[in-house]
Design a protein around this motif. Structure first.
Motif, PDB file in Angstrom:
ATOM      1  N   GLN A  72       0.772  -1.246  -0.097  1.00  0.00           N
ATOM      2  CA  GLN A  72      -0.030  -0.027  -0.175  1.00  0.00           C
ATOM      3  C   GLN A  72       0.969   1.120   0.002  1.00  0.00           C
ATOM      4  O   GLN A  72       0.568   2.211  -0.861  1.00  0.00           O
ATOM      5  N   ARG A  73       1.905   1.187   0.772  1.00  0.00           N
ATOM      6  CA  ARG A  73       2.884   2.326   0.879  1.00  0.00           C
ATOM      7  C   ARG A  73       3.546   2.699  -0.313  1.00  0.00           C
ATOM      8  O   ARG A  73       3.773   3.831  -0.947  1.00  0.00           O
ATOM      9  N   SER A  74       3.739   1.628  -1.042  1.00  0.00           N
ATOM     10  CA  SER A  74       4.566   1.611  -2.344  1.00  0.00           C
ATOM     11  C   SER A  74       3.711   1.973  -3.658  1.00  0.00           C
ATOM     12  O   SER A  74       4.098   3.027  -4.353  1.00  0.00           O
ATOM     13  N   ALA A  75       2.341   1.612  -3.638  1.00  0.00           N
ATOM     14  CA  ALA A  75       1.413   2.121  -4.351  1.00  0.00           C
ATOM     15  C   ALA A  75       1.169   3.726  -4.083  1.00  0.00           C
ATOM     16  O   ALA A  75       0.907   4.445  -5.347  1.00  0.00           O
ATOM     17  N   LYS A  76       0.968   3.882  -2.990  1.00  0.00           N
ATOM     18  CA  LYS A  76       0.754   5.431  -2.744  1.00  0.00           C
ATOM     19  C   LYS A  76       1.935   6.209  -2.978  1.00  0.00           C
ATOM     20  O   LYS A  76       1.656   7.499  -3.885  1.00  0.00           O
ATOM     21  N   ALA A  78       4.142   5.568  -5.401  1.00  0.00           N
ATOM     22  CA  ALA A  78       3.953   5.769  -6.993  1.00  0.00           C
ATOM     23  C   ALA A  78       2.831   6.499  -7.322  1.00  0.00           C
ATOM     24  O   ALA A  78       3.061   7.417  -8.614  1.00  0.00           O
ATOM     25  N   SER A  79       1.693   6.422  -6.736  1.00  0.00           N
ATOM     26  CA  SER A  79       0.567   7.532  -7.376  1.00  0.00           C
ATOM     27  C   SER A  79       1.099   8.889  -7.078  1.00  0.00           C
ATOM     28  O   SER A  79       0.773   9.683  -7.651  1.00  0.00           O
ATOM     29  N   ASP A  80       1.578   9.216  -5.824  1.00  0.00           N
ATOM     30  CA  ASP A  80       1.971  10.589  -5.525  1.00  0.00           C
ATOM     31  C   ASP A  80       3.057  11.079  -6.492  1.00  0.00           C
ATOM     32  O   ASP A  80       2.938  12.249  -7.072  1.00  0.00           O
ATOM     33  N   ALA A  83       1.193  11.761  -9.936  1.00  0.00           N
ATOM     34  CA  ALA A  83       0.569  13.225  -9.615  1.00  0.00           C
ATOM     35  C   ALA A  83       1.244  14.160  -9.481  1.00  0.00           C
ATOM     36  O   ALA A  83       0.986  15.543 -10.223  1.00  0.00           O
ATOM     37  N   ALA A  84       2.603  14.270  -8.981  1.00  0.00           N
ATOM     38  CA  ALA A  84       3.353  15.387  -9.220  1.00  0.00           C
ATOM     39  C   ALA A  84       3.956  15.485 -10.515  1.00  0.00           C
ATOM     40  O   ALA A  84       4.045  16.711 -11.017  1.00  0.00           O
ATOM     41  N   THR A  85       4.202  14.330 -11.281  1.00  0.00           N
ATOM     42  CA  THR A  85       4.621  14.352 -12.900  1.00  0.00           C
ATOM     43  C   THR A  85       3.667  15.054 -13.542  1.00  0.00           C
ATOM     44  O   THR A  85       4.140  15.891 -14.308  1.00  0.00           O
ATOM     45  N   ASP A  86       2.472  14.667 -13.552  1.00  0.00           N
ATOM     46  CA  ASP A  86       1.168  15.326 -13.921  1.00  0.00           C
ATOM     47  C   ASP A  86       1.048  16.768 -13.687  1.00  0.00           C
ATOM     48  O   ASP A  86       0.880  17.447 -14.854  1.00  0.00           O
TER      49      ASP A  86
END
Length: 130
Positions: A72-76, A78-80, A83-86
């Motif tokens: 879960q921490r790894s997925a979060k 990656a999604s963060d 989002a920062a890249t986008d």
């Protein structure tokens, strides 16, 4: 061909692969320990000490006991990062400007003589979605 040399090579190759896989798991565990903000600092120190003195057993216990949270921490993370890249891409590309901002910029370019009236109207129509 000497079969003992072949089996020695296979044996060394197998243990090299196992050691590198262990290093990957070890660094993933250490990264997860420091990424976990809910775990007390003392517990992090205990996990690190056990990783030093009983490395294989501790890695196995950690992956079994905390594997779901680790995923879960790894997925979060990656999604963060996504989002920062986008957000950075949107900011750099200028796609976050409102239609009124785009029209104002186009008007300034028209007043400066950089673009023609037809180009200004085209930009205005595009900004308004027409």
């Amino acid at each position: 061909m000497d079969w003992s040399n072949l089996w020695s090579f296979i044996w060394i190759f197998f243990w090299s692969f196992a050691f590198i896989a262990y290093l990957f798991a070890l660094f993933a565990i250490i990264g997860d320990l420091f990424r976990d903000h809910e775990l007390n600092g003392w517990w992090k120190a205990v996990w690190i000490l056990f990783l030093i003195f009983l490395p294989f057993l501790t890695a196995l216990v950690y992956l079994i006991a905390r594997g779901n949270g680790m995923a879960q921490r790894s997925a979060k993370a990656a999604s963060d990062a996504q989002a920062a890249t986008d957000a950075y891409i949107r900011q750099t590309a200028g796609g976050s400007a409102s239609p009124s901002d785009e029209i104002a910029k186009a008007k300034a370019l028209l007043d400066a003589g950089t673009i023609s009236a037809q180009e200004y109207e085209a930009i205005k129509a595009k900004a308004l979605g027409a």
